[in-house]
Motif scaffolding. Structure first.
Motif, PDB file in Angstrom:
ATOM      1  N   VAL A  70       0.931  -1.434   0.106  1.00 46.66           N
ATOM      2  CA  VAL A  70      -0.071   0.175  -0.029  1.00 46.66           C
ATOM      3  C   VAL A  70       0.673   1.394  -0.500  1.00 46.66           C
ATOM      4  O   VAL A  70       2.051   1.893   0.660  1.00 46.66           O
ATOM      5  N   ARG A  71       0.656   2.288  -1.581  1.00 47.07           N
ATOM      6  CA  ARG A  71       0.350   3.318  -0.531  1.00 47.07           C
ATOM      7  C   ARG A  71       0.642   4.105   0.546  1.00 47.07           C
ATOM      8  O   ARG A  71      -0.111   4.365   0.842  1.00 47.07           O
ATOM      9  N   HIS A 106       1.370 -13.914  -6.747  1.00 44.06           N
ATOM     10  CA  HIS A 106       0.089 -13.982  -7.885  1.00 44.06           C
ATOM     11  C   HIS A 106      -0.281 -13.025  -8.737  1.00 44.06           C
ATOM     12  O   HIS A 106      -0.470 -11.963  -8.037  1.00 44.06           O
ATOM     13  N   GLY A 107      -0.813 -12.954  -9.908  1.00 49.83           N
ATOM     14  CA  GLY A 107      -1.231 -11.880 -10.976  1.00 49.83           C
ATOM     15  C   GLY A 107      -2.814 -12.117 -10.424  1.00 49.83           C
ATOM     16  O   GLY A 107      -2.537 -12.546 -11.461  1.00 49.83           O
ATOM     17  N   LYS A 108      -2.838 -10.589 -11.145  1.00 47.45           N
ATOM     18  CA  LYS A 108      -4.360 -10.774 -11.462  1.00 47.45           C
ATOM     19  C   LYS A 108      -4.513 -10.176 -13.084  1.00 47.45           C
ATOM     20  O   LYS A 108      -4.315  -9.762 -13.651  1.00 47.45           O
ATOM     21  N   TYR A 143       9.070  -2.079  -4.370  1.00 46.12           N
ATOM     22  CA  TYR A 143      10.063  -1.040  -3.468  1.00 46.12           C
ATOM     23  C   TYR A 143      10.533   0.480  -3.789  1.00 46.12           C
ATOM     24  O   TYR A 143       9.991   1.649  -2.878  1.00 46.12           O
ATOM     25  N   SER A 144      10.906   0.743  -4.921  1.00 47.29           N
ATOM     26  CA  SER A 144      10.819   2.404  -5.268  1.00 47.29           C
ATOM     27  C   SER A 144       9.207   3.036  -5.132  1.00 47.29           C
ATOM     28  O   SER A 144       9.681   4.900  -5.304  1.00 47.29           O
ATOM     29  N   VAL A 145       8.309   2.689  -5.095  1.00 44.87           N
ATOM     30  CA  VAL A 145       6.645   3.712  -5.249  1.00 44.87           C
ATOM     31  C   VAL A 145       7.311   4.535  -6.155  1.00 44.87           C
ATOM     32  O   VAL A 145       6.641   5.436  -5.680  1.00 44.87           O
ATOM     33  N   GLY A 146       6.985   3.806  -7.584  1.00 46.59           N
ATOM     34  CA  GLY A 146       7.362   4.671  -8.914  1.00 46.59           C
ATOM     35  C   GLY A 146       5.845   5.258  -9.586  1.00 46.59           C
ATOM     36  O   GLY A 146       4.823   5.051  -8.845  1.00 46.59           O
ATOM     37  N   ASP A 147       5.950   5.856 -10.469  1.00 44.81           N
ATOM     38  CA  ASP A 147       4.591   6.264 -11.223  1.00 44.81           C
ATOM     39  C   ASP A 147       3.787   5.387 -11.171  1.00 44.81           C
ATOM     40  O   ASP A 147       2.240   5.527 -11.518  1.00 44.81           O
ATOM     41  N   ASP A 148       4.271   4.314 -11.110  1.00 44.43           N
ATOM     42  CA  ASP A 148       3.306   3.121 -11.949  1.00 44.43           C
ATOM     43  C   ASP A 148       3.033   1.905 -11.167  1.00 44.43           C
ATOM     44  O   ASP A 148       2.747   0.577 -10.872  1.00 44.43           O
ATOM     45  N   PHE A 149       3.082   2.123  -9.541  1.00 43.92           N
ATOM     46  CA  PHE A 149       2.924   1.071  -8.268  1.00 43.92           C
ATOM     47  C   PHE A 149       1.495   0.842  -8.484  1.00 43.92           C
ATOM     48  O   PHE A 149       1.608  -0.045  -7.826  1.00 43.92           O
ATOM     49  N   GLY A 150       0.671   2.406  -8.543  1.00 44.30           N
ATOM     50  CA  GLY A 150      -0.397   1.499  -8.200  1.00 44.30           C
ATOM     51  C   GLY A 150      -1.306   0.368  -8.985  1.00 44.30           C
ATOM     52  O   GLY A 150      -2.125  -0.191  -8.894  1.00 44.30           O
ATOM     53  N   LYS A 151      -0.812   0.263 -10.536  1.00 47.09           N
ATOM     54  CA  LYS A 151      -0.919  -0.521 -11.616  1.00 47.09           C
ATOM     55  C   LYS A 151      -0.501  -1.806 -11.063  1.00 47.09           C
ATOM     56  O   LYS A 151      -0.848  -3.008 -11.044  1.00 47.09           O
ATOM     57  N   ALA A 152       0.593  -1.774 -10.664  1.00 45.01           N
ATOM     58  CA  ALA A 152       1.627  -3.134 -10.441  1.00 45.01           C
ATOM     59  C   ALA A 152       1.116  -3.786  -9.065  1.00 45.01           C
ATOM     60  O   ALA A 152       1.228  -5.067  -8.408  1.00 45.01           O
ATOM     61  N   ALA A 153       1.004  -2.675  -7.979  1.00 46.47           N
ATOM     62  CA  ALA A 153       0.016  -3.865  -6.772  1.00 46.47           C
ATOM     63  C   ALA A 153      -1.334  -4.205  -6.931  1.00 46.47           C
ATOM     64  O   ALA A 153      -1.212  -4.961  -6.366  1.00 46.47           O
ATOM     65  N   SER A 154      -1.742  -3.151  -7.481  1.00 45.67           N
ATOM     66  CA  SER A 154      -3.059  -3.497  -7.978  1.00 45.67           C
ATOM     67  C   SER A 154      -3.003  -5.160  -9.082  1.00 45.67           C
ATOM     68  O   SER A 154      -3.823  -6.095  -9.056  1.00 45.67           O
ATOM     69  N   PHE A 155      -2.262  -5.362  -9.769  1.00 38.81           N
ATOM     70  CA  PHE A 155      -2.102  -6.427 -11.067  1.00 38.81           C
ATOM     71  C   PHE A 155      -2.018  -7.517  -9.446  1.00 38.81           C
ATOM     72  O   PHE A 155      -2.169  -8.297 -10.007  1.00 38.81           O
ATOM     73  N   LEU A 156      -0.677  -7.461  -8.591  1.00 39.52           N
ATOM     74  CA  LEU A 156      -0.308  -8.457  -7.997  1.00 39.52           C
ATOM     75  C   LEU A 156      -1.624  -8.959  -6.828  1.00 39.52           C
ATOM     76  O   LEU A 156      -2.276  -8.311  -5.982  1.00 39.52           O
TER      77      LEU A 156
END
Length: 198
Positions: A70-71, A106-108, A143-156
């Motif tokens: 979570v951010r 696991h990914g969605k 880990y770096s909370v990049g610009d696409d963190f939300g997409k990465a976290a939602s994919f997981l």
């Protein structure tokens, strides 16, 4: 706005929930949108209010021993404080992020939970939008909370961790100053806490 799937209905509901949780006092001084925390649900729903249940749903922590990245922005910090009796969270090391994704990731994909056994799964799901094509890219983005963190976290998909089995593990998870239970903000101590559940 909390990390949720990218559809307008969820966003509207999340915004409404954020309005409801504005009365929750945030006592930590370390709220920082450039930081990610790993949150793990540690209890079932006994005695849970509807507001807390909805917040856990938006955090995607619907079942005990599930964890998510979570951010740590102001909105999510308020939500985490609201659900503290049911959740432990803290700042993960890069090593922990890597081990979680590699061992439990696991990914969605098309609404299904798919193990990350092949980098092509990540590339097909995230490559076009974000440029992420492998586990290393995913670990770096989280880990770096990049610009696409939300997409990465939602994919997981929420990580399904193992409930502590031995008496030693249970005591280790429950011991903290003798008074406070195992829930809430554990800071960097989340590392040892989660590794007992990997």
């Amino acid at each position: 706005v909390p990390v949720v799937a990218d559809n307008s209905e969820d966003k509207v509901t999340a915004l409404a929930l954020s309005e409801q949780t504005k009365t929750v006092q945030v006592t930590t001084n370390s709220v920082d949108a450039t930081t990610a925390v790993f949150a793990v649900r540690i209890r079932d729903g006994a005695g849970m209010s509807r507001k807390v249940r909805r917040a856990l749903g938006h955090l995607r922590l619907r079942n005990p021993h599930e964890g998510v990245f979570v951010r740590y922005n102001e909105s999510n910090a308020k939500m985490l404080h609201l659900v503290e009796p049911f959740v432990a969270y803290g700042i993960p090391s890069k090593s922990l992020v890597n081990d979680l994704i590699r061992q439990r990731g696991h990914g969605k994909v098309d609404g299904s939970r798919v193990p990350l056994t092949d980098n092509t799964i990540i590339e097909k799901a995230l490559g076009d939008d974000t440029g992420m094509i492998c586990v290393e890219d995913l670990v770096h983005e989280i880990y770096s909370v990049g610009d696409d963190f939300g997409k990465a976290a939602s994919f997981l998909w929420p990580f399904r961790l193992t409930a502590p089995r031995s008496k030693f593990q249970k005591e280790k998870l429950n011991q903290k100053d003798g008074k406070r239970d195992e829930y809430g903000d554990k800071g960097e101590e989340i590392e040892d806490y989660v590794r007992l559940m990997l």
